[in-house]
Write a protein that holds these residues in place. Structure first.
Motif, PDB file in Angstrom:
ATOM      1  N   PHE A 103       0.849  -1.201   0.000  1.00 11.99           N
ATOM      2  CA  PHE A 103       0.000   0.000   0.000  1.00 11.99           C
ATOM      3  C   PHE A 103       0.876   1.239   0.000  1.00 11.99           C
ATOM      4  O   PHE A 103       1.835   1.320   0.778  1.00 11.99           O
ATOM      5  CB  PHE A 103      -0.881   0.031   1.260  1.00 11.99           C
ATOM      6  N   ILE A 104       0.529   2.202  -0.839  1.00 17.19           N
ATOM      7  CA  ILE A 104       1.291   3.460  -0.845  1.00 17.19           C
ATOM      8  C   ILE A 104       0.358   4.672  -0.896  1.00 17.19           C
ATOM      9  O   ILE A 104      -0.709   4.636  -1.533  1.00 17.19           O
ATOM     10  CB  ILE A 104       2.304   3.516  -2.030  1.00 17.19           C
ATOM     11  N   ALA A 105       0.756   5.707  -0.154  1.00 21.20           N
ATOM     12  CA  ALA A 105       0.140   7.043  -0.289  1.00 21.20           C
ATOM     13  C   ALA A 105       1.298   8.015  -0.391  1.00 21.20           C
ATOM     14  O   ALA A 105       2.233   7.957   0.418  1.00 21.20           O
ATOM     15  CB  ALA A 105      -0.726   7.367   0.918  1.00 21.20           C
ATOM     16  N   PHE A 106       1.268   8.877  -1.411  1.00 21.04           N
ATOM     17  CA  PHE A 106       2.371   9.830  -1.588  1.00 21.04           C
ATOM     18  C   PHE A 106       1.843  11.131  -2.176  1.00 21.04           C
ATOM     19  O   PHE A 106       0.699  11.200  -2.657  1.00 21.04           O
ATOM     20  CB  PHE A 106       3.476   9.223  -2.486  1.00 21.04           C
ATOM     21  N   TYR A 107       2.696  12.124  -2.101  1.00 24.32           N
ATOM     22  CA  TYR A 107       2.297  13.447  -2.590  1.00 24.32           C
ATOM     23  C   TYR A 107       3.110  13.840  -3.817  1.00 24.32           C
ATOM     24  O   TYR A 107       4.336  13.678  -3.836  1.00 24.32           O
ATOM     25  CB  TYR A 107       2.528  14.510  -1.513  1.00 24.32           C
ATOM     26  N   ILE A 108       2.424  14.357  -4.823  1.00 25.14           N
ATOM     27  CA  ILE A 108       3.092  15.064  -5.921  1.00 25.14           C
ATOM     28  C   ILE A 108       2.668  16.520  -5.713  1.00 25.14           C
ATOM     29  O   ILE A 108       1.482  16.840  -5.852  1.00 25.14           O
ATOM     30  CB  ILE A 108       2.603  14.571  -7.303  1.00 25.14           C
ATOM     31  N   ASN A 109       3.596  17.368  -5.359  1.00 28.77           N
ATOM     32  CA  ASN A 109       3.266  18.722  -4.894  1.00 28.77           C
ATOM     33  C   ASN A 109       2.284  18.595  -3.721  1.00 28.77           C
ATOM     34  O   ASN A 109       2.599  17.929  -2.750  1.00 28.77           O
ATOM     35  CB  ASN A 109       2.708  19.601  -6.011  1.00 28.77           C
TER      36      ASN A 109
END
Ligand code: AMP
Length: 269
Positions: free
Chosen positions: A255-261
């Motif tokens: 599972f991944i949660a990440f931010y682009i800007n």
């Protein structure tokens, strides 16, 4: 296609004795949504698609305000798809009584997105609760991209509603990036950066499948992503059946949660 804006009209126009498929969405439709609609059309005699941006599932006001909205475009797409009903309720109709906004989740379930987006799934379950009281559907179609959401909704509605959850696979673009309404908020180059991250996760997943020992490389995968100045909210491996940290080579899921800007994306493999 009938566009229905009130609960009264919905009750008048829909025969709930029919085999109804329900596809809840927040609009800004994409190929992921369309695949849920296709599944419903295949399995059910009538399909209801809702477009409702549920304010109480947003833990940040700004995120709610900036969420992509494209109703005219969405309605055109749905008309072309020849769906039977679009339900466009107002916030007041869904949350007539304040008590309707409160559905708690167990502490045990406050992991992954539930840990980082406080109140998010409480809001998701509240809106699903309201919708399923109104829309007596035989099936509700949900996407695997939001895996934890399906897990919690399934558990929540199990002994409460007769509606059965149908899980639909994640639809991706040619670069492997899962379609998401939030992608509309990203520039071309950002989308490319996001797809590179997803590629790394997919590669990691395949390497574990080949040799389970590779699961120990989680931290180096994380470092590899962070070094490009990407903020990872979480990158975790869990048991796909109960989301616990006790997993094996047959039931693990990444599972991944990440931010682009400032845009938050989630995915799972
Ligand atoms: P949303 O409009 O983001 O609330 O999503 C509505 C439904 O579409 C949810 O059940 C999502 O899991 C599903 N969905 C979103 N993106 C995808 C995708 N790329 N593939 C399949 N289903 C998706």
């Amino acid at each position: 296609m009938k566009i229905i804006k009130s609960i009264n009209k919905l009750n008048k126009q829909v025969d709930f004795k029919a085999n109804i498929g329900f596809v809840p969405t927040m609009g800004a439709l994409h190929k992921g949504h369309l695949s849920l609609i296709d599944s419903s059309k295949k399995k059910c005699s009538k399909t209801i698609v809702s477009i409702f941006i549920n304010p109480i599932q947003f833990n940040k006001k700004k995120d709610y305000k900036n969420y992509p909205r494209s109703l005219t475009r969405d309605l055109k797409i749905l008309k072309n798809k020849k769906i039977d009903y679009v339900f466009l309720p107002t916030i007041d109709q869904i949350y007539k009584e304040k008590s309707n906004t409160k559905i708690n989740i167990n502490n045990k379930d406050k992991i992954l997105c539930a840990k980082y987006r406080k109140g998010h799934f409480e809001g998701v379950l509240a809106v699903i609760n309201q919708f399923l009281k109104i829309i007596k559907a035989r099936y509700i179609f949900l996407g695997n991209k939001d895996y934890q959401q399906i897990y919690l909704i399934r558990k929540f509605i199990k002994n409460k509603f007769n509606t059965k959850v149908i899980t639909c696979k994640t639809i991706r673009d040619t670069n492997n990036l899962a379609y998401s309404s939030r992608n509309f908020l990203l520039q071309k180059n950002d989308l490319l950066i996001a797809s590179k991250i997803i590629y790394k996760i997919k590669k990691f997943y395949n390497s574990i499948k080949k040799n389970f020992k590779n699961i120990n490389k989680l931290n180096s995968v994380k470092k590899d992503i962070i070094k490009n100045k990407i903020k990872i909210e979480y990158l975790e491996i869990r048991n796909k059946n109960n989301l616990s940290k006790k997993y094996n080579k047959k039931n693990f899921k990444i599972f991944i949660a990440f931010y682009i800007n400032t845009i938050r994306l989630i995915d799972n493999f």
